[in-house]
Scaffold this active site. Structure first.
Site, PDB file in Angstrom:
ATOM      1  N   LYS A 163       2.283  -8.941 -17.925  1.00  0.00           N
ATOM      2  CA  LYS A 163       2.266  -9.444 -16.959  1.00  0.00           C
ATOM      3  C   LYS A 163       1.188 -10.664 -16.419  1.00  0.00           C
ATOM      4  CE  LYS A 163       3.685  -9.108 -12.275  1.00  0.00           C
ATOM      5  NZ  LYS A 163       4.994 -10.012 -12.379  1.00  0.00           N
TER       6      LYS A 163
ATOM      7  N   GLU B 166      12.691 -23.137 -13.777  1.00  0.00           N
ATOM      8  CA  GLU B 166      12.239 -21.869 -13.892  1.00  0.00           C
ATOM      9  C   GLU B 166      13.102 -20.760 -13.765  1.00  0.00           C
ATOM     10  OE1 GLU B 166       9.167 -19.810 -12.891  1.00  0.00           O
ATOM     11  OE2 GLU B 166      10.281 -18.102 -12.774  1.00  0.00           O
TER      12      GLU B 166
ATOM     13  N   GLU C 202      12.701 -15.157 -21.114  1.00  0.00           N
ATOM     14  CA  GLU C 202      11.351 -14.383 -21.031  1.00  0.00           C
ATOM     15  C   GLU C 202      12.394 -12.716 -21.056  1.00  0.00           C
ATOM     16  OE1 GLU C 202       8.374 -14.133 -18.400  1.00  0.00           O
ATOM     17  OE2 GLU C 202       9.939 -14.876 -16.263  1.00  0.00           O
TER      18      GLU C 202
ATOM     19  N   ARG D 197       3.115   1.618  -8.182  1.00  0.00           N
ATOM     20  CA  ARG D 197       3.029   0.281  -6.488  1.00  0.00           C
ATOM     21  C   ARG D 197       1.912  -0.775  -7.636  1.00  0.00           C
ATOM     22  NH1 ARG D 197       5.764   2.339  -2.122  1.00  0.00           N
ATOM     23  NH2 ARG D 197       4.642   1.028  -0.565  1.00  0.00           N
TER      24      ARG D 197
ATOM     25  N   CYS E 266       1.136  -1.303   0.044  1.00  0.00           N
ATOM     26  CA  CYS E 266       0.050  -0.241   0.469  1.00  0.00           C
ATOM     27  C   CYS E 266       1.265   1.465   0.045  1.00  0.00           C
ATOM     28  CB  CYS E 266      -0.959   0.452   1.020  1.00  0.00           C
ATOM     29  SG  CYS E 266      -1.865  -1.275   1.623  1.00  0.00           S
TER      30      CYS E 266
ATOM     31  N   LYS F 229      13.175 -17.932 -16.417  1.00  0.00           N
ATOM     32  CA  LYS F 229      13.505 -16.243 -16.322  1.00  0.00           C
ATOM     33  C   LYS F 229      14.544 -16.021 -17.460  1.00  0.00           C
ATOM     34  CE  LYS F 229      11.470 -15.108 -13.942  1.00  0.00           C
ATOM     35  NZ  LYS F 229       9.993 -15.464 -14.271  1.00  0.00           N
TER      36      LYS F 229
ATOM     37  N   ASN G  70       0.113   0.129   5.700  1.00  0.00           N
ATOM     38  CA  ASN G  70       0.489  -0.457   4.969  1.00  0.00           C
ATOM     39  C   ASN G  70       1.105  -1.949   5.489  1.00  0.00           C
ATOM     40  OD1 ASN G  70       2.120  -1.818   2.867  1.00  0.00           O
ATOM     41  ND2 ASN G  70       3.863  -0.068   3.018  1.00  0.00           N
ATOM     42  N   GLY G  71       1.072  -3.434   5.255  1.00  0.00           N
ATOM     43  CA  GLY G  71       1.920  -3.888   5.736  1.00  0.00           C
ATOM     44  C   GLY G  71      -0.077  -4.796   6.350  1.00  0.00           C
TER      45      GLY G  71
ATOM     46  N   TRP H 262      -3.114  -2.038  -1.252  1.00  0.00           N
ATOM     47  CA  TRP H 262      -3.247  -3.543  -2.002  1.00  0.00           C
ATOM     48  C   TRP H 262      -3.577  -4.229  -0.780  1.00  0.00           C
ATOM     49  CZ3 TRP H 262      -2.190  -5.096  -6.201  1.00  0.00           C
ATOM     50  CH2 TRP H 262      -1.258  -6.848  -6.464  1.00  0.00           C
TER      51      TRP H 262
ATOM     52  N   HIS I  13      20.348 -39.382 -23.594  1.00  0.00           N
ATOM     53  CA  HIS I  13      19.531 -40.430 -24.136  1.00  0.00           C
ATOM     54  C   HIS I  13      18.725 -39.575 -25.832  1.00  0.00           C
ATOM     55  CE1 HIS I  13      18.687 -43.155 -21.619  1.00  0.00           C
ATOM     56  NE2 HIS I  13      18.069 -42.321 -20.639  1.00  0.00           N
TER      57      HIS I  13
HETATM   58  C1  AGP Z   1       6.372 -15.244 -15.350  1.00  0.00           C
HETATM   59  O1  AGP Z   1       8.125 -14.562 -15.632  1.00  0.00           O
HETATM   60  C2  AGP Z   1       6.360 -14.831 -16.755  1.00  0.00           C
HETATM   61  N1  AGP Z   1       5.277 -13.112 -16.533  1.00  0.00           N
HETATM   62  C3  AGP Z   1       5.110 -16.250 -16.903  1.00  0.00           C
HETATM   63  O2  AGP Z   1       5.316 -17.141 -17.183  1.00  0.00           O
HETATM   64  C4  AGP Z   1       3.923 -16.481 -15.745  1.00  0.00           C
HETATM   65  O3  AGP Z   1       4.151 -16.812 -14.384  1.00  0.00           O
HETATM   66  C5  AGP Z   1       2.729 -16.930 -15.992  1.00  0.00           C
HETATM   67  O4  AGP Z   1       1.766 -16.130 -17.466  1.00  0.00           O
HETATM   68  C6  AGP Z   1       1.314 -17.361 -14.877  1.00  0.00           C
HETATM   69  O5  AGP Z   1       0.281 -15.696 -14.492  1.00  0.00           O
HETATM   70  P1  AGP Z   1       0.201 -16.030 -13.630  1.00  0.00           P
HETATM   71  O6  AGP Z   1       0.878 -16.595 -12.545  1.00  0.00           O
HETATM   72  O7  AGP Z   1      -0.454 -15.243 -13.108  1.00  0.00           O
HETATM   73  O8  AGP Z   1      -1.117 -16.936 -13.539  1.00  0.00           O
END
Ligand code: AGP
Length: 610
Positions: free
Chosen positions: A605, A482, A489, A27, A2, A486, A102-103, A76, A505
């Site tokens: 996002k 993961e 992307e 934010r 927040c 990272k 906030n918190g 938030w 294999h």
């Molecule tokens: C992760 O860095 C990506 N931005 C993407 O894979 C993300 O995890 C995926 O789109 C799922 O999003 P969500 O967790 O909001 O459902």
């Protein structure tokens, strides 16, 4: 998190506070509000769910609210869905106290019950209203002493802004863990959660430390410790521009959010560990139901799916129930085997991912009970689930998830312990050992983050690679997924996570002189096997960065070209530590390549379209 802004001076305060709030919009928030004191009007509060501009338009930019002292908030949501009544400021029933927050107040329910037993009527679902009502309950005519008494009754991580209509010449700011800054002017003063809120009016700031209380008037600011002893605060001149200030001085939101992970995990797990036991909000899964499960289905996309891959190992190990992890976009079309004895765990940061939402609805249609793990309170997936466990990571701005991913892992660990204890599939010693290490993750993460310069160095060696492999076994393989995502992307380098035992294999044919392989070898039972895989790829010309735990660093350094180590921890919790070096590696590689780190090409996002 927040946003908080408070101003007291000799000019109309509401427009200044609304302007300050507009600088905190980056934010992320779901509702806003202001409280203003004017002698002729008393304490006035205006607040609403939705965008700040809507509130500002209603108030004609704040001109409608006279008064030279005001505070404002962008919320938030953590406790209580986004709504007008849950927005801040929260006010005591008699209108004497306004509070912005906030918190998290961890023990708000027990205080709420106490106050209700003493006749207090609550209107919101928030922990913040409990603070406003408690202040009024304790008020004896001395605001500062009342605040001190209140602070000794609550537990949690928080910062507060407080105005009392009976003492309208001052505002009070309080900090315990959540940041609160003081801004010093000529004839005016501020408090705020973030310097961007007032940097256009003053750059002279000081930072409240935990358990400090600031009494802010137009003449000056006096700071006290928790025993009401005066504290002298060092002032600093902030020379950031607005953009740098929004990122807390970091170059990108992604780096800021990587560095916030210890705090985000602390906020997510602390309220759920009480007297040495995991207490999962208002979740109640009976032993009969859990012991009768035929399967746990974990359904998600992207990084959330990778959390599921790690969760599979933990949940199957502790619960001895089959766990299937499915990509949401595949689940919907594979005619899945789901019954009313299936628990579907749906993981999503945004709570709006259309593939995940649709797959969840299919699982429900087939009879599954749905538990979602979500970061955005009140999001579509959260509201459509039978039960929801929130990650309290705060708003995540960078497209590439980091702190939300880490807090999802932490919630899965809490869930595994809670279910195992309910089912009787874990002994007390193992339970206590895992819980103790879970609580140690934030401090251990702080140690890992101290290696960021070394990791930046590795990135400077390898940022021109055309393809990078992440190999691992068991949990290390899941975390390698993961790490690979990272890197892909945000740096646009092709990458692949591979089960190390599977290389021979086929895929090992791709290894040639200079190929970079990140070998994750932190899972002790398979460490020797991983050393063999490192030798295997090195013999074909690969360069290897080995990622292992401190206790294996000497052995790994004999084989790998470079090593990164994380502190030893219970094996089930390794993902929470191992993921961070790979987040940092991806970040610094992308930085070297001049990529748009917070907004990578082609990505959003939240993917709300199929
Ligand atoms: C992760 O860095 C990506 N931005 C993407 O894979 C993300 O995890 C995926 O789109 C799922 O999003 P969500 O967790 O909001 O459902």
């Amino acid at each position: 998190m927040c946003g908080i802004v408070g101003f007291v001076g000799n000019e109309q305060a509401a427009p200044i506070v609304l302007e300050g709030l507009s600088r905190l919009e980056y934010r992320g928030y779901d509702s806003t509000g202001v409280a203003v004191y004017a002698p002729e009007k008393g304490l006035q509060v205006r607040k609403a769910k939705g965008r700040l501009q809507v509130l500002s338009d209603q108030l004609h930019g704040g001109v409608d609210l006279p008064g030279t002292m005001a505070m404002g908030h962008t919320r938030w949501a953590t406790h209580g869905v986004p709504s007008d009544v849950n927005s801040h400021p929260q006010v005591s029933t008699n209108g004497r106290f306004a509070v912005i927050h906030n918190g998290i107040v961890e023990n708000y329910m027990e205080i709420k019950e106490f106050l209700m037993d003493h006749g207090v009527q609550f209107v919101s679902e928030t922990d913040t209203e409990v603070v406003a009502q408690l202040l009024d309950y304790l008020y004896d005519g001395n605001l500062l002493e009342t605040v001190e008494k209140m602070l000794h009754r609550i537990r949690g991580a928080y910062s507060f802004g407080i105005i009392c209509a009976d003492e309208p010449d001052k505002m009070v700011g309080v900090r315990k863990d959540s940041p609160l800054l003081l801004g010093y002017g000529e004839g005016f003063n501020f408090f705020a959660s973030d310097v961007t809120a007032f940097i256009d009016r003053t750059r002279e700031v000081s930072y409240l430390d935990t358990n400090e209380i600031a009494v802010v008037t137009r003449e000056g600011i006096q700071v006290y410790n928790e025993y009401l002893e005066p504290v002298e605060k060092e002032r600093h001149h902030v020379d950031w521009d607005i953009s740098a200030a929004e990122k807390g001085g970091y170059a990108h939101f992604m780096l800021k959010e990587i560095m916030e992970q210890p705090e985000a995990i602390r906020k997510t797990i602390s309220p759920r560990i009480q007297n040495g036991r995991v207490v999962l909000d208002d979740l109640h899964y009976e032993a009969d139901y859990l012991n009768n499960l035929d399967k746990i289905y974990i359904i998600a996309c992207g990084s959330s799916y990778h959390v599921g891959m790690a969760a599979k190992y933990s949940l199957e190990k502790l619960l001895r129930k089959p766990v299937e992890v499915a990509l949401a976009s595949e689940f919907r079309y594979c005619d899945p085997l789901v019954t009313d004895r299936t628990l579907a765990i749906v993981i999503s940061q945004s709570g709006e991912t259309i593939d995940t939402l649709t797959a969840m609805r299919e699982a429900k249609r087939l009879g599954a009970r749905v538990l979602s793990i979500v970061n955005v309170v009140g999001s579509t997936i959260a509201r459509a689930s039978d039960d929801v466990l929130y990650t309290w990571a705060g708003p995540e701005i960078a497209v590439a998830t980091t702190k939300a991913y880490s807090t999802q892992l932490a919630v899965i660990d809490l869930l595994a312990l809670n279910f195992a204890q309910t089912m009787g599939t874990i002994d007390q010693a193992e339970y206590d050992a895992i819980l103790s290490d879970l609580q140690a993750i934030p401090d251990k993460l702080e140690q890992v983050l101290k290696q960021k310069d070394e990791i930046a160095y590795f990135a400077s060696l390898y940022f021109n690679q055309s393809s990078i492999f992440f190999i691992g076994r068991h949990l290390d393989y899941a975390i390698g997924m993961e790490g690979s995502l990272k890197l892909k992307e945000i740096s646009y380098i092709h990458s692949e996570a591979y089960a190390a035992g599977e290389l021979k294999h086929g895929t090992i044919s791709l290894i040639e002189d200079g190929t970079l392989v990140v070998a994750l070898a932190s899972y002790t039972p398979l460490f020797e096997k991983m050393i063999s895989n490192v030798v295997e790829v090195k013999s074909r010309g690969a360069e290897v960065v080995g990622l292992t735990v401190d206790s294996h660093s000497e052995e790994m350094s004999k084989t790998a070209d470079h090593i990164i180590t994380v502190p030893d921890i219970h094996p089930m919790l390794l993902p929470s530590l191992n993921v961070v070096p790979m987040q940092l590696f991806a970040y610094y590689v992308a930085l070297q390549r001049g990529c748009d780190i917070d907004k990578p090409r082609n990505l959003a996002k939240s993917v709300t379209v199929e």
